[in-house]
Every structure is written in C-alpha cells, then in structure tokens.
Design a protein around this motif. Structure first.
Motif, short mmCIF file in Angstrom:
data_model
loop_
_atom_site.label_atom_id
_atom_site.label_comp_id
_atom_site.label_asym_id
_atom_site.label_seq_id
_atom_site.Cartn_x
_atom_site.Cartn_y
_atom_site.Cartn_z
N HIS A 1 6.27 2.96 -4.18
CA HIS A 1 7.38 3.05 -3.24
C HIS A 1 7.70 4.49 -2.85
O HIS A 1 8.61 4.76 -2.11
CB HIS A 1 8.63 2.41 -3.86
N LYS B 1 6.83 8.00 -0.96
CA LYS B 1 6.07 8.43 0.22
C LYS B 1 4.80 9.14 -0.23
O LYS B 1 4.83 10.02 -1.08
CB LYS B 1 6.92 9.36 1.08
N THR C 1 6.52 -3.94 4.00
CA THR C 1 7.70 -3.09 4.04
C THR C 1 7.38 -1.65 4.42
O THR C 1 8.29 -0.84 4.53
CB THR C 1 8.40 -3.10 2.66
N ASP C 2 6.10 -1.33 4.57
CA ASP C 2 5.71 0.03 4.93
C ASP C 2 4.34 -0.01 5.59
O ASP C 2 3.72 -1.08 5.72
CB ASP C 2 5.72 0.95 3.71
N SER C 3 3.82 1.17 5.95
CA SER C 3 2.58 1.22 6.73
C SER C 3 1.37 0.78 5.92
O SER C 3 0.34 0.42 6.49
CB SER C 3 2.36 2.63 7.26
N THR D 1 1.80 -3.64 5.45
CA THR D 1 2.19 -4.53 6.55
C THR D 1 0.98 -5.05 7.31
O THR D 1 0.11 -4.30 7.73
CB THR D 1 3.13 -3.80 7.52
N ASN E 1 14.51 -7.74 4.31
CA ASN E 1 15.31 -6.53 4.13
C ASN E 1 15.09 -5.56 5.30
O ASN E 1 14.33 -5.83 6.22
CB ASN E 1 14.98 -5.86 2.79
N ASP F 1 13.56 -2.64 5.46
CA ASP F 1 12.21 -2.12 5.62
C ASP F 1 11.32 -3.10 6.36
O ASP F 1 10.50 -2.71 7.20
CB ASP F 1 11.60 -1.80 4.25
N GLN F 2 11.47 -4.38 6.05
CA GLN F 2 10.69 -5.41 6.76
C GLN F 2 11.04 -5.43 8.24
O GLN F 2 10.16 -5.55 9.10
CB GLN F 2 10.96 -6.78 6.14
N GLU G 1 12.18 -2.97 10.05
CA GLU G 1 11.65 -1.77 10.70
C GLU G 1 10.16 -1.93 11.02
O GLU G 1 9.72 -1.58 12.12
CB GLU G 1 11.85 -0.56 9.78
N MET G 2 9.39 -2.49 10.08
CA MET G 2 7.96 -2.67 10.32
C MET G 2 7.71 -3.75 11.37
O MET G 2 6.74 -3.67 12.13
CB MET G 2 7.24 -3.02 9.02
#
Length: 758
Positions: free
Chosen positions: A341, A343, A533-535, A538, A573, A575-576, A578-579
């Motif tokens: 989690h 970066k 939830t991130d690049s 996803t 959530n 993060d989901q 946003e993606m």
C-alpha cells in the motif's frame, strides 16, 4: 555418540548411525522456519547403534522444544532436505570407524578404492567392489588411487551428470588430498588409452560387455500428489488409524489436541502433532510411523518427517490448499501487506531486489529508461545486442529518439491469423478475451537495458492461437538474442507489474479483435466490472449485461445509448472510485452519470433486463498464504516430470546445465542454464507441476521463463545474495586431464605399484 569434524561432513559409514542438526542462519531463506533434526541409519547399522542414536535424538528434541522438525533418514533414500546440506554430494563408506581413528584422514595417498557416483542434483558416491563387474553404462565411477583419481563416465551419462560428478571428484580430492592429486577423465575409452592402461592395471582387463544402465526409480510428481490424511487415536488399548481426507486438504482438518499421519503415496510419511498432544505421544511419533509403514507394506527405508503444530516444514504446508499462520510468527508476510500500500519507489525496487520480488514489480510500470546526453536509447539497445554478438537492428521495436530524456518502451502485438500484428499505442491497454497478445516491456537496471515479454492469453483464445503466441514469442526472443524474460499470463490473473504498465487503464472486452468490423455491430448495452484500488491492482473486464453480474463490493460501468452509468456498490471505497474514473475514459466518451447502489433509475434496470439477485455480502479479506519459496531441479522420466528439491537454496545451486523451478506460490519461475538442452519443455513442465500439485493450484498461475544471465530482480530477490557477474568464463576445468595424466613417469609409477605410499 561422537561429534563429527566439519571437514568430514557428508561422509557416512554404513555401520553407523548419525544425528544431524540444522539451524537456519538466514531469516530470508527460511522465513523464521524451525530447525531440522535428522536421524540417519546406515544400511549395516546394528540395533545398539540405532538405539543410541534414537536416545540422543530424543534428548535433543526435549532440549530444543517443539520448534524442531524431526526426520528419519535411511542410507541411499534420504530426503531432499538432508541431501541439500551436503554439496556437492554424500559419500557412503564401507564398514565402521574404529574409535581411535579420524573420521576422514587427509593427505593419505596409500589408498585404492572404487566409488560409484550417481544422482541428479543430489549426487552420492558409494564404495563398491574394486572390479569391472561394478561398472554399468549409465553411471559414473571414480577409481581413487591416491595420487591419481580417474573419473570414468558411462556412455549413457548426461553432460550435467558428468559435470556434477566432476565437482564431487574435485571435492574429494581437495578434502582428502589437500588438492594434491591429479584427476583424469575417461569420456571415451578409445581416446584415453593412458588412463585405461592405469585402470586395467588395477582392475584387470575387462572381459565381456558392460552392464546396461540401471533404470531410475525416481518418484514423479503424479505419484507425489497421491496423498491421504489419517487421524491416529487410541481407543482403549488399541491404536486406531482412520482415513480422514484426500486432496484437496484444508488446514482446519488438523485439530490441536490430535495426532495425524499424512501419507504421500508411500514415498514419504508425515506425522503431525497437535499443540495439546502429550509428551508421551510425541515420544511415540517414530514408532507410530514405523507401525503405519509396516501395516501399509511400505519399504522400511520410507522417509519419515515429524512436525509440530506451529512449526511445520514448507514441504508439509504446501500439501494443503492454503496455509495461514495461526500465530504472528511470520513477520515478513505482514511486512509485505504493508508495503503493497506504499507508493512505489523505482529506486528502491532497483536497489532492493527482495522488495521487487515480494511485490512482483521490476519497476513501477512507467516503462521509462533514463538516457544521458552522451548515449541515446537507441545506442543502449545496439550496444546490448553487440555485447551478445547479435545483429544490432531490432525489427518491430520502437526506439527512443536521442533528444528525449525519457522514452516509454512498451510494444504490444495482437495475434491475428496466427501472426502478430502491432497494436496502435492509443489502444495498448484494450485487450479482447478472444485473442492472445504479446507485450514487450523495456526498462533499465544497473546501467543495462532489460526486457520483459508478457504472453497474455484470453479465456476464449483457441489452441492454435496459443501455439502461435508461443512460437511468435520464440521468434522475438531469437531477435533479442535470448535476452527476453518471458511471462505467461492468463486473463484475470495478471501480475501487478503487467497492470501497472497500463496505469489502471487495462480493459478486457468480451470479443475478438476486429470482430465487429466485419459486418457486425457492437452490442448497444455493455457492462464492465472495475476491480482495484491503484494502478498496479486495477483491471476492467466486460461481463454479461445482466443484473446478476453486479457486486456490492465493486464498481460497474453500464454503457447504453447516449449515457454511461458509473455504478458504485455500497462496499466500494474512495480508491476504487478514483480508479473507476480512470477506466471510464477508456471505455466510453458518452455522458457520464454516477449511480449509487439503491438509487438506480428505472432505465438502469431496464438496460440490464430487469432486477435480479447479485452478491451483496461484505467481501472478506483475501487470505494470504504462509509459504516460502521452494527451488527444484527439473528432469523427465518416461514422459513424467521428476523434481529434486534444493532446500535452503542459493545462487550456487543454479548450474549451466540445469532447468530449475522456483515456486513462490504466486508465480512459477523456470530458470534455464546457459547450456540446458530442455528449455523448450520448461513451460510445459511448469504447467505439469501446477496440474499435479496436491494443493489444487490454479492453472492460471503466471509462469516466468528466465535464462541464465538475464535474471530480473523479481527472481533474484528470492535469493539471500545474488552476484550478477558470477557467470563468466571459468577456466577451472583446465586442471582436468582428458585422455592422459600428462606424464609417462606417473603412469609407470601407478601401474607398477598403484597403492604405494607417497
């Protein structure tokens, strides 16, 4: 019981019993694994020796507690764990050792013996009768004459067996003669008349032909997959053995107050002792196993391993579908959970291969190669190919321009009509379930340009397309002089780095590339499932456009005429969300309308054919299996995969003739030595390994093909240390005498009196 000097480790007298204690020194190699205590029985050992060793083992066990795995080993039938301690091999010596003599005498040249050397990754040398009758065509024999050591290679031995046999010969010379003995090798008797003259002076002239090669009796993976779990308990004065389960086994079958035996096809017997089992039961573990072996009619040399609740070996845990630690002993896995989690820092991934291996990321997926003013990216490519002795042109590759400081280097091809067709960069992240794709990713590490080729296979791809995918990958690998790391990826099981390449914009359509351009129009209603939830987690996949496809934990895109509904389930959530907004830009340019679960307009349900039940329970956190990487040597016997495990492995265990399988659970690596001849079988061996695995492994587990000298950090990070410059031309073999011991005087001396002292 007497201590064995370290210089004699690996030498075992047949009339003795030995106790071997191994305490892991490397947390990285073992993930906090327990120590191993081995009880070894020579084939000529008497009852007194066995009793003394058993008593000593019991004392050690009580001193060390339950965090010790116990093993019963029999001569010539030892476990891979035991054999892994003694490199380059075990030496079985005749008879016993008088108490007033050293275990191994050094600098003793008054010797004359014949050693039978055999094995694959784990070699052994056994003293045999000093006669031509001991020889056969399939093994290696070492005639040890003190000053002269002659390795005779059977005509049916492989080049890898010859190399490993030679390593063992060197080891014997160095340890027992202080390196002061000459080594000769007979590969072809006709070409080695001087060495044959010496052999015949000792063994006599050979009469008749050699015996045929002895068939191997290695246990293949299908045999090892035949496992059964038994519950052992007392009922009155009787001991009851109740068959409890067959694969796939689950960890909850083992209750802490009970005692179990796991039978691995008669090849190995595991005894599991619950944390609440009594001391008396623990002391009876070996005797119960022996009774079970006798009742089953198995050989008395069947290997036995006794494990305690909370201190199970890696081999035992991987016989179960999933294994999680009951206690928070495994700090390393917890650390991985936290790291995922954070970066990603490309610099850390490059400098810390352990981190790259844990996260399965060679870099952050940006595909950028930094290019200095003095050297363009194109020059980097050309220099790399020049170093490999290849043509410096790279067909089909987009090279960066000299003036660019950073250039994205990702090429994508789609398999169409069994040939690869380049995909427009604008559509790189848009794949079709009915097709196969090649994705070539280029990055720079330690000043070198490196390549990672993904072979992506859609669920609806045909067998012909998959075959074409593999052949085109081979063609590309040839163009890049074998420098491509090839990762076989199945739709839905993409690794994090593959997803990171597309930065959250990977979309898989349920169609074939170009299918709707041939007189057919795309459906007017389409539903897409967004997960991640991130690049680097996803992916968006098209699913059947009906209400039952929805899930309250995720986000869906419903595309209909004039509008694109972005449906947020109650359990998703931020993060989901946003993606999902990143993914929607790839799928549709129509008006976007956000819809919350429970507040859908009537038109939404009409487009899906009406309301229908769908999963709405909160998704439980995915269990992270508690596993440690395992390394195996691969070979084939009568068409079946045979593996030999190397426990507590290091880079030293990778040889130029080897095909090695590294199982990290989430990925399968096939490492190919520079001189390995079976590399085309490697991927098939990986697939066979997954199919035969008793834990019921997913056949979609990514399989990565790695060649010697081109190892990515996601592979090297599983090793305690890694030297990228290790494999350079090695002149060490120049000491080997091929066909002649070199001087006529030495021949005369040995033939006249082979056993004369120095």
């Amino acid at each position: 019981m007497l201590p064995v000097p370290e210089g004699a480790y690996g030498n075992f007298f047949e009339e003795h019993c030995y106790v071997v204690l191994h305490v892991p020194q490397s947390l990285k190699a073992t993930q906090g694994a327990s120590s191993d205590l081995h009880y070894w029985v020579g084939k000529e050992a008497g009852a007194e020796a066995q009793g003394a060793a058993a008593t000593f083992v019991q004392q050690l066990q009580e001193e060390r507690g339950t965090l010790t795995v116990l093993h019963r080993e029999a001569q010539a039938h030892e476990s891979d764990c035991f054999r892994s301690y003694f490199r380059p091999g075990i030496i079985y010596r005749k008879g016993g050792l008088p108490s007033d003599l050293k275990h191994v005498e050094t600098n003793m040249f008054n010797i004359q013996r014949l050693l039978h050397i055999k094995g694959r990754k784990h070699m052994s040398a056994t003293e045999v009768e000093l006669s031509w009758n001991s020889f056969n065509k399939g093994d290696i024999f070492l005639l040890d004459l003190g000053k002269m050591m002659i390795q005779w290679n059977g005509p049916k031995t492989s080049i890898s067996e010859k190399a490993r046999g030679l390593a063992l010969t060197y080891s014997i010379r160095d340890r027992e003669r202080g390196g002061r003995a000459q080594i000769g090798v007979v590969d072809d008797e006709v070409k080695a008349p001087d060495l044959m003259q010496i052999m015949e002076s000792v063994l006599g002239r050979r009469v008749g032909s050699l015996r045929a090669a002895m068939p191997n009796k290695d246990i293949n993976q299908l045999q090892k997959a035949n496992i059964r779990l038994y519950h052992i308990y007392e009922k009155g004065k009787d001991l009851v053995v109740l068959e409890l389960a067959t694969p796939p086994l689950t960890q909850d079958l083992l209750q802490e107050e009970d005692f179990y035996i796991l039978d691995q096809g008669g090849f190995k017997i595991y005894v599991w002792q619950g944390g609440l089992s009594s001391l008396q039961e623990r002391k009876a573990a070996f005797s119960r196993a022996a009774g079970f072996i006798q009742a089953k009619g198995y050989p008395t040399y069947t290997n036995v391993e006794v494990v305690n609740d909370g201190a199970e070996s890696a081999a035992f845990k991987q016989l179960f579908r999933i294994w999680t630690e009951k206690r928070s002993r495994n700090r390393r896995l917890g650390r991985i959970d936290k790291l995922i989690h954070v970066k990603l820092d490309v610099g850390k991934l490059h400098s810390q291969p352990e981190l790259a291996a844990q996260l399965r990321m060679v870099d952050d997926g940006s595909g950028k190669v930094e290019v200095g003013k003095a050297q363009s990216l194109e020059q980097c490519h050309c220099q790399h190919r020049a170093d490999l002795g290849c043509d410096q042109s790279l067909p089909g590759s987009r090279l960066g321009h000299p003036q660019e400081e950073e250039t994205t280097l990702t090429d994508v091809w789609c398999m169409q009509d069994l040939r690869r067709q380049p995909v427009d960069p604008k559509h790189h992240g848009q794949l079709c379930a009915g097709n196969c794709y090649l994705v070539l990713y280029t990055y720079q590490r330690m000043g070198r340009v490196q390549y990672l080729l993904y072979l992506w296979q859609g669920h609806q791809a045909t067998a012909d397309e998959i075959e074409a995918l593999n052949s085109n990958a081979e063609e590309l690998d040839t163009m890049y002089c074998g420098a491509l790391v090839q990762e076989h990826v199945t739709m839905g099981s993409e690794p994090p780095h593959f997803l990171a390449i597309f930065q959250g914009q990977l979309v898989v359509f349920q169609e074939r590339a170009g299918h709707y351009g041939r007189g057919k129009s795309a459906p007017t209603t389409r539903l897409f499932h967004v997960q991640g939830t991130d690049s680097y987690s996803t992916r968006t996949v098209e699913v059947p456009a009906r209400a039952s496809s929805l899930n309250s934990n995720d986000i869906f895109l419903l595309v209909i005429a004039g509008v694109c509904y972005l449906w947020f389930g109650k359990g998703c959530n931020g993060d989901q969300r946003e993606m999902a907004r990143v993914a929607v830009t790839v799928i549709s340019k129509k008006n976007e309308e956000t819809v919350l679960e429970g507040q859908e307009p009537p038109h939404f349900w009409e487009a899906l054919g009406g309301r229908a039940p769908y999963p709405s329970n909160k998704r439980l956190p995915e269990e992270v299996p508690s596993v440690q990487p395992r390394l195996f040597e691969c070979s084939s016997q009568m068409g079946c995969l045979v593996l030999a495990e190397v426990v507590f492995f290091s880079q030293e265990d990778l040889g130029q003739y080897d095909v090695m399988l590294l199982d990290t659970w989430q990925e399968i690596f096939l490492w190919l030595g520079g001189a390995a001849g079976a590399w085309k079988k490697a991927v098939a061996w990986g697939q066979e390994y997954l199919k035969a695995h008793p834990a019921g492994r997913s056949l979609a587990t990514p399989i990565v093909l790695v060649k010697q000298g081109h190892e990515p950090p996601t592979f090297t990070g599983w090793f305690f240390t890694w030297d990228p410059y290790k494999w350079t031309p090695d002149p060490s073999n120049k000491e080997v005498v091929e066909g002649s011991p070199g001087t006529a005087s030495l021949i005369s001396e040995i033939t006249a009196s082979p056993s004369s002292p120095a």
